[in-house]
Scaffold this motif. Structure first.
Motif, PDB file in Angstrom:
ATOM      1  N   THR A 161       0.798  -1.258   0.097  1.00  0.00           N
ATOM      2  CA  THR A 161      -0.078  -0.035  -0.019  1.00  0.00           C
ATOM      3  C   THR A 161       0.828   1.255  -0.034  1.00  0.00           C
ATOM      4  O   THR A 161       2.038   0.975   0.172  1.00  0.00           O
ATOM      5  N   PRO A 162       0.279   2.475  -0.397  1.00  0.00           N
ATOM      6  CA  PRO A 162       1.004   3.705  -0.098  1.00  0.00           C
ATOM      7  C   PRO A 162       1.712   3.818   1.195  1.00  0.00           C
ATOM      8  O   PRO A 162       2.897   4.561   1.204  1.00  0.00           O
ATOM      9  N   ASP A 163       1.100   3.156   2.403  1.00  0.00           N
ATOM     10  CA  ASP A 163       1.771   3.270   3.545  1.00  0.00           C
ATOM     11  C   ASP A 163       2.688   2.264   3.872  1.00  0.00           C
ATOM     12  O   ASP A 163       3.331   2.252   4.666  1.00  0.00           O
ATOM     13  N   GLY A 164       3.078   1.506   2.762  1.00  0.00           N
ATOM     14  CA  GLY A 164       4.085   0.580   2.895  1.00  0.00           C
ATOM     15  C   GLY A 164       3.563  -0.914   3.469  1.00  0.00           C
ATOM     16  O   GLY A 164       4.569  -1.508   3.926  1.00  0.00           O
ATOM     17  N   VAL A 165       2.456  -1.142   3.685  1.00  0.00           N
ATOM     18  CA  VAL A 165       1.891  -2.395   4.137  1.00  0.00           C
ATOM     19  C   VAL A 165       1.949  -3.405   2.965  1.00  0.00           C
ATOM     20  O   VAL A 165       1.207  -3.155   2.103  1.00  0.00           O
ATOM     21  N   LYS A 166       2.390  -4.510   3.294  1.00  0.00           N
ATOM     22  CA  LYS A 166       2.476  -5.611   2.450  1.00  0.00           C
ATOM     23  C   LYS A 166       0.998  -6.324   2.291  1.00  0.00           C
ATOM     24  O   LYS A 166       0.488  -6.569   3.081  1.00  0.00           O
ATOM     25  N   VAL A 167       0.548  -6.352   0.797  1.00  0.00           N
ATOM     26  CA  VAL A 167      -0.813  -6.982   0.485  1.00  0.00           C
ATOM     27  C   VAL A 167      -0.451  -8.410   0.556  1.00  0.00           C
ATOM     28  O   VAL A 167       0.209  -9.047  -0.223  1.00  0.00           O
ATOM     29  N   PRO A 168      -1.384  -9.246   1.528  1.00  0.00           N
ATOM     30  CA  PRO A 168      -1.142 -10.683   1.224  1.00  0.00           C
ATOM     31  C   PRO A 168      -1.872 -11.213   0.055  1.00  0.00           C
ATOM     32  O   PRO A 168      -2.938 -10.495  -0.318  1.00  0.00           O
ATOM     33  N   VAL A 169      -1.444 -12.486  -0.528  1.00  0.00           N
ATOM     34  CA  VAL A 169      -2.208 -12.742  -1.390  1.00  0.00           C
ATOM     35  C   VAL A 169      -2.203 -14.533  -1.430  1.00  0.00           C
ATOM     36  O   VAL A 169      -1.336 -15.202  -0.679  1.00  0.00           O
ATOM     37  N   ILE A 170      -3.185 -15.028  -1.902  1.00  0.00           N
ATOM     38  CA  ILE A 170      -3.162 -16.512  -2.184  1.00  0.00           C
ATOM     39  C   ILE A 170      -2.619 -16.833  -3.375  1.00  0.00           C
ATOM     40  O   ILE A 170      -3.181 -16.550  -4.482  1.00  0.00           O
ATOM     41  N   PHE A 171      -1.525 -17.586  -3.254  1.00  0.00           N
ATOM     42  CA  PHE A 171      -0.723 -18.148  -4.402  1.00  0.00           C
ATOM     43  C   PHE A 171      -1.081 -19.295  -4.603  1.00  0.00           C
ATOM     44  O   PHE A 171      -0.669 -20.376  -3.740  1.00  0.00           O
ATOM     45  N   ARG A 172      -1.128 -19.713  -6.035  1.00  0.00           N
ATOM     46  CA  ARG A 172      -1.511 -21.136  -6.321  1.00  0.00           C
ATOM     47  C   ARG A 172      -0.649 -21.566  -7.501  1.00  0.00           C
ATOM     48  O   ARG A 172      -1.319 -21.601  -8.574  1.00  0.00           O
ATOM     49  N   PRO A 173       0.627 -22.038  -7.279  1.00  0.00           N
ATOM     50  CA  PRO A 173       1.338 -22.335  -8.388  1.00  0.00           C
ATOM     51  C   PRO A 173       1.125 -23.832  -8.758  1.00  0.00           C
ATOM     52  O   PRO A 173       0.719 -24.593  -7.933  1.00  0.00           O
TER      53      PRO A 173
END
Length: 354
Positions: A161-173
């Motif tokens: 985010t603009p505030d530097g918070v990492k965005v969590p994601v569900i990764f499905r490789p």
């Protein structure tokens, strides 16, 4: 002494909460949301639709039901080639922006990856060359593959985010490994080679590159003979999913396949304390105007799933069309489906925090 103990306990609790990774926070939130219902998702939802492409602030789903989907899916295919766009023409800069926007509005994001065949440079659907064997340690393409994973990690770590918070994601490789259409599929590598591919990917991204914002998903396709045959192990997986489609206009066949798959993953997810999801689905070209309420929902409503991801609505492919757009025959039925108490869109989950 009692006062000191209480202070120390408070400090320990605060430290524990502070120490949670973005991935751990998302897992906790997914479990909380699941108690309310099942999140409805859509692949590439905000970047193109059946009649438009690249517009901003658009969505076939939102234009039907007044809310963005709770889950948005995006694909990293061709990031390994250092292309500016993915295999479907979505720029990675646009993708990053949409992922952050989805997070800020309270939604969830899932990522798939269809990398090219590392042996011959052709698409993920080219199965020549024993590619899995060649990307593992000792293989001819191992160094190249390490570079690919670095590029994936750089992108996932850049989701902030603009505030530097990492965005969590569900990764499905490495999804749909129980079919034979991808170079990592069941007829092109052994189960042990597949597990090594998955665990190597995990150790590189979550270990070496510190992608602490990845929730890991494992998802065979319907029709597997053993759901756990390629399972890399509990320490590498957070979400158990399955991909089930209707391609042949046979509603009864689809419903039966969906029920069989969900029966199994519901049991396995409970046994392994994992989140269960329908990681890809849809009726190709949406030819039945009542499919959502009369074929799909009567099966889905009996299961406690985290989310369902409908595949994309492509402006340039008639077949790649899995949700109705405004004005189409199935649109009223989808609106009815969306009004079910337990079908959740981003407006329904935005206030359900971690």
């Amino acid at each position: 002494m009692k006062k000191i103990t209480m202070v120390l306990s408070g400090l320990f609790l605060a430290t524990s909460l502070w120490a949670q990774t973005p991935a751990e926070k998302l897992i906790k939130r997914l479990k909380k949301i699941q108690k309310r219902g099942v999140m409805i998702g859509h692949q590439d939802d905000p970047v193109y639709g059946t009649t438009w492409k690249w517009d901003k602030q658009r969505s076939d789903v939102k234009e039907l039901v007044g809310s963005y989907p709770a889950v948005m899916g995006f694909d990293l295919g061709e990031i390994e080639l250092e292309n500016g766009k993915n295999l479907d023409g979505v720029t990675f800069d646009r993708m990053r922006s949409e992922i952050v926007d989805q997070y800020l509005r309270g939604g969830v994001v899932t990522l798939s990856w269809h990398p090219h065949n590392p042996v011959n440079g052709k698409t993920a659907w080219n199965t020549e060359g024993n590619a899995v064997r060649q990307v593992l340690r000792g293989g001819s393409e191992h160094r190249k593959f390490e570079g690919w994973l670095r590029l994936v990690a750089n992108f996932i770590n850049s989701l902030q985010t603009p505030d530097g918070v990492k965005v969590p994601v569900i990764f499905r490789p490495w999804h749909e490994m129980s079919g034979g259409w991808f170079w990592w599929g069941n007829t092109h590598c052994t189960a042990e080679e597949y597990k090594s591919l998955f665990t190597f990917t995990y150790h590189k991204l979550s270990g070496e590159y510190k992608c602490d914002n990845i929730v890991w998903a494992y998802s065979p396709n319907a029709g597997y003979d053993d759901f756990m045959k390629y399972y890399p192990g509990d320490e590498y997986v957070d979400v158990l999913g399955v991909d089930v489609y209707e391609f042949d206009q046979d509603n009864a066949k689809y419903a039966a396949a969906l029920k069989t798959s969900l029966d199994e993953i519901a049991v396995i997810a409970a046994q392994h304390n994992k989140i269960a999801a329908l990681t890809e689905t849809g009726y190709q070209e949406v030819k039945d105007p009542n499919w959502f309420t009369q074929t799909f929902w009567p099966v889905l409503r009996d299961y406690k799933l985290s989310y369902v991801l409908f595949w994309r609505n492509a402006w340039d492919s008639v077949k790649e069309h899995y949700l109705p757009a405004k004005g189409e025959a199935a649109a009223p039925d989808f609106v009815k489906f969306a009004k079910e108490k337990k079908t959740l869109f981003v407006n329904d989950i935005a206030k359900i925090k971690k």
